[in-house]
Design a protein around this motif. Structure first.
Motif, PDB file in Angstrom:
ATOM      1  N   CYS A  36      -3.875   1.450   9.849  1.00 30.99           N
ATOM      2  CA  CYS A  36      -3.598   0.154  10.506  1.00 30.99           C
ATOM      3  C   CYS A  36      -2.605   0.302  11.666  1.00 30.99           C
ATOM      4  CB  CYS A  36      -3.076  -0.852   9.493  1.00 30.99           C
ATOM      5  SG  CYS A  36      -1.417  -0.474   8.875  1.00 30.99           S
ATOM      6  N   CYS A  64       1.276   4.395   9.793  1.00 27.88           N
ATOM      7  CA  CYS A  64       0.037   4.442   9.017  1.00 27.88           C
ATOM      8  C   CYS A  64      -1.128   4.713   9.966  1.00 27.88           C
ATOM      9  CB  CYS A  64      -0.166   3.126   8.283  1.00 27.88           C
ATOM     10  SG  CYS A  64      -1.812   2.952   7.559  1.00 27.88           S
ATOM     11  N   HIS A  93      -0.865   3.695   4.280  1.00 27.64           N
ATOM     12  CA  HIS A  93      -0.467   2.775   3.214  1.00 27.64           C
ATOM     13  C   HIS A  93      -1.446   2.914   2.038  1.00 27.64           C
ATOM     14  CE1 HIS A  93       1.219   0.234   6.659  1.00 27.64           C
ATOM     15  NE2 HIS A  93       2.247   0.301   5.833  1.00 27.64           N
ATOM     16  N   CYS A  96      -3.019  -1.461   3.133  1.00 29.85           N
ATOM     17  CA  CYS A  96      -2.445  -1.856   4.410  1.00 29.85           C
ATOM     18  C   CYS A  96      -2.089  -3.340   4.374  1.00 29.85           C
ATOM     19  CB  CYS A  96      -3.436  -1.592   5.543  1.00 29.85           C
ATOM     20  SG  CYS A  96      -3.625   0.169   5.856  1.00 29.85           S
ATOM     21  N   PRO A  97      -0.938  -3.700   4.982  1.00 23.12           N
ATOM     22  CA  PRO A  97      -0.584  -5.129   5.029  1.00 23.12           C
ATOM     23  C   PRO A  97      -1.532  -5.864   5.959  1.00 23.12           C
ATOM     24  CG  PRO A  97       0.949  -3.824   6.324  1.00 23.12           C
ATOM     25  CD  PRO A  97       0.028  -2.848   5.658  1.00 23.12           C
TER      26      PRO A  97
HETATM   27 ZN   LIG Z   1      -1.690   0.798   6.941  1.00 25.06          ZN
END
Ligand SMILES: [Zn+2]
Length: 180
Positions: free
Chosen positions: A77, A74, A138, A141-142
């Motif tokens: 992130c 990603c 993403h 994003c996590p």
């Molecule tokens: Zn991400």
């Protein structure tokens, strides 16, 4: 493994059907664009058929479907992500590389030169490469390991930088007023 030399005109005329799986390390050109080849194999299916045309011979066609999850990084992130691909494309089999007319450029299917046997593995790999996003990201994003309760000083720095031009402008206006 997908066939490396398939006579697609015959395949279309006979209404052929093929499907299978191909593992990511077998797709060398694609692998170079991925962050890893650790992932589930790509599922593929190829179906031949003939499209009826009024007043003309039927058009030989194949439909290729590819479905997989490709490991990418990603760009927001910088963490690993799985990019889901589920593409279905119709190919119109042609004798030679066509000079594309505007109608053909706008057509939903693609012309595929198929006089010679076609490498189905390459066809699958091309579709996967075309399906890759320009900037993988993403949807959401996590969170990092532990969410930070307050933004750190370094996170605030860019915002302070952005305010600088206005602060300077205010000083300049102040100076201008004093000089008047
Ligand atoms: Zn991400």
């Amino acid at each position: 493994m997908p066939p490396r030399a398939l006579t697609l005109f015959d395949f279309a005329r006979s209404g052929g059907e093929l499907h299978g799986r191909v593992s990511l390390p077998e797709l060398h050109r694609l692998s170079e664009l991925l962050s890893s080849t650790q992932g589930p194999p790509v599922q593929w299916a190829l179906q031949g058929f003939q499209r009826e045309r009024i007043g003309m011979r039927p058009q030989a066609m194949v439909t290729l479907q590819v479905r997989g999850a490709l490991p990418l990084i990603c760009q927001r992130c910088l963490q690993a992500m799985q990019y889901a691909v589920d593409e279905t494309v119709d190919f119109r089999l042609v004798a030679e590389e066509p000079e594309l007319t505007q109608a053909e450029i706008e057509a939903e299917d693609e012309a595929l030169p198929a006089v010679h046997p076609v490498d189905v593995l390459t066809l699958i790999e091309d579709q996967l490469i075309l399906a890759l996003p320009i900037v993988p990201m993403h949807d959401v994003c996590p969170q990092r390991d532990a969410p930070e309760p307050t933004p750190s000083r370094t996170d605030e720095a860019p915002a302070e930088d952005r305010q600088h031009p206005f602060a300077n402008l205010r000083d300049l206006l102040g100076d201008a007023k004093k000089k008047r």
